[in-house]
Design a protein around this motif. Structure first.
Motif, mmCIF file in Angstrom:
data_model
loop_
_atom_site.group_PDB
_atom_site.id
_atom_site.type_symbol
_atom_site.label_atom_id
_atom_site.label_comp_id
_atom_site.label_asym_id
_atom_site.label_seq_id
_atom_site.Cartn_x
_atom_site.Cartn_y
_atom_site.Cartn_z
ATOM 1 N N ALA A 4 -4.049 0.280 4.852
ATOM 2 C CA ALA A 4 -4.894 -0.208 5.947
ATOM 3 C C ALA A 4 -5.341 0.939 6.852
ATOM 4 N N ASN A 5 -4.499 1.935 7.041
ATOM 5 C CA ASN A 5 -4.865 3.094 7.869
ATOM 6 C C ASN A 5 -5.684 4.119 7.101
ATOM 7 N N LEU A 6 -5.477 4.202 5.808
ATOM 8 C CA LEU A 6 -6.142 5.210 4.987
ATOM 9 C C LEU A 6 -7.602 4.857 4.685
ATOM 10 N N ILE A 7 -7.900 3.581 4.478
ATOM 11 C CA ILE A 7 -9.254 3.160 4.108
ATOM 12 C C ILE A 7 -10.309 3.582 5.133
ATOM 13 N N PRO A 8 -10.100 3.344 6.434
ATOM 14 C CA PRO A 8 -11.127 3.789 7.401
ATOM 15 C C PRO A 8 -11.320 5.311 7.393
ATOM 16 N N GLN A 9 -10.247 6.069 7.189
ATOM 17 C CA GLN A 9 -10.363 7.524 7.166
ATOM 18 C C GLN A 9 -11.197 7.987 5.971
ATOM 19 N N VAL A 10 -10.934 7.414 4.813
ATOM 20 C CA VAL A 10 -11.673 7.795 3.610
ATOM 21 C C VAL A 10 -13.102 7.271 3.674
ATOM 22 N N SER A 11 -13.281 6.072 4.182
ATOM 23 C CA SER A 11 -14.638 5.484 4.278
ATOM 24 C C SER A 11 -15.551 6.325 5.154
ATOM 25 N N SER A 12 -15.001 6.907 6.213
ATOM 26 C CA SER A 12 -15.828 7.708 7.122
ATOM 27 C C SER A 12 -16.364 8.962 6.419
ATOM 28 N N THR A 48 22.293 -1.780 -7.463
ATOM 29 C CA THR A 48 21.953 -0.375 -7.609
ATOM 30 C C THR A 48 21.959 0.276 -6.233
ATOM 31 N N ASN A 49 22.385 1.520 -6.174
ATOM 32 C CA ASN A 49 22.497 2.208 -4.897
ATOM 33 C C ASN A 49 21.283 3.083 -4.626
ATOM 34 N N TYR A 50 20.535 2.741 -3.601
ATOM 35 C CA TYR A 50 19.406 3.532 -3.120
ATOM 36 C C TYR A 50 19.620 3.744 -1.630
ATOM 37 N N PRO A 51 20.156 4.894 -1.208
ATOM 38 C CA PRO A 51 20.414 5.125 0.217
ATOM 39 C C PRO A 51 19.138 5.024 1.053
ATOM 40 N N LYS A 52 19.197 4.228 2.120
ATOM 41 C CA LYS A 52 18.044 4.062 3.008
ATOM 42 C C LYS A 52 17.899 5.277 3.907
ATOM 43 N N ILE A 53 16.660 5.743 4.053
ATOM 44 C CA ILE A 53 16.345 6.906 4.875
ATOM 45 C C ILE A 53 15.665 6.480 6.176
ATOM 46 N N GLN A 54 14.620 5.645 6.050
ATOM 47 C CA GLN A 54 13.802 5.293 7.208
ATOM 48 C C GLN A 54 13.102 3.972 6.947
ATOM 49 N N LYS A 55 13.075 3.112 7.950
ATOM 50 C CA LYS A 55 12.341 1.854 7.844
ATOM 51 C C LYS A 55 10.858 2.156 8.012
ATOM 52 N N LEU A 56 10.052 1.704 7.049
ATOM 53 C CA LEU A 56 8.617 1.974 7.076
ATOM 54 C C LEU A 56 7.817 0.829 7.676
ATOM 55 N N GLY A 57 8.341 -0.388 7.578
ATOM 56 C CA GLY A 57 7.614 -1.529 8.115
ATOM 57 C C GLY A 57 8.302 -2.830 7.793
ATOM 58 N N GLU A 58 7.736 -3.895 8.344
ATOM 59 C CA GLU A 58 8.254 -5.237 8.077
ATOM 60 C C GLU A 58 7.144 -6.244 8.290
ATOM 61 N N CYS A 76 4.587 6.716 -1.202
ATOM 62 C CA CYS A 76 3.354 7.432 -0.863
ATOM 63 C C CYS A 76 3.445 7.856 0.594
ATOM 64 N N ASP A 77 3.368 9.135 0.849
ATOM 65 C CA ASP A 77 3.598 9.644 2.202
ATOM 66 C C ASP A 77 2.335 9.785 3.050
ATOM 67 N N MET A 78 1.241 9.175 2.609
ATOM 68 C CA MET A 78 -0.012 9.290 3.358
ATOM 69 C C MET A 78 -0.232 8.121 4.323
ATOM 70 N N GLY A 79 0.764 7.270 4.519
ATOM 71 C CA GLY A 79 0.626 6.148 5.433
ATOM 72 C C GLY A 79 0.236 4.880 4.692
ATOM 73 N N THR A 80 -0.154 3.881 5.461
ATOM 74 C CA THR A 80 -0.502 2.593 4.866
ATOM 75 C C THR A 80 -1.933 2.604 4.345
#
Length: 107
Positions: A96-104, A2-12, A90-94
């Motif tokens: 792991a990064n979101l949990i501390p922001q919401v927890s605060s 299936t063809n899904y054009p890659k836009i940006q690498k988010l992580g590895e 999901c464009d709000m980041g990872t």
């Protein structure tokens, strides 16, 4: 494949890579709607997939909840043998990064 054009690498990581990809909804019925718009999705590429990776696909297929990443598609790349899982982007980041922001907010 299936063809899904890659836009940006988010992580590895040890499993492989995650990419932001385009998902053409003209060739899919999505939530009962047919549309000609492009939507973004996340593609998780699992190098040398084992039974755990395939179990993740099964779990995503069965998980239908507003708080769980939505599964769209999966396939095995004919050239590399990698497992490619297409999921909601999901464009709000990872998480792991979101949990501390919401927890605060609740402290």
């Amino acid at each position: 494949m299936t063809n899904y054009p890659k836009i940006q690498k988010l992580g590895e990581g040890g499993f492989g890579e995650v990419w932001k990809v385009k998902r053409d909804l003209t060739s899919h019925t999505w939530q009962g709607w047919r549309t000609s718009k492009w939507h973004y999705a996340a593609m998780k590429i699992v190098k040398n997939p084992n039974s755990t990776a395939w179990s993740e696909v099964g779990l995503l297929i069965r998980s239908q909840h507003k708080n769980v990443i939505q599964y769209f598609d999966s396939y095995r790349d004919d050239n590399t043998g990698d497992l490619c899982i297409i999921m909601e982007y999901c464009d709000m980041g990872t998480l792991a990064n979101l949990i501390p922001q919401v927890s605060s907010l609740y402290l």
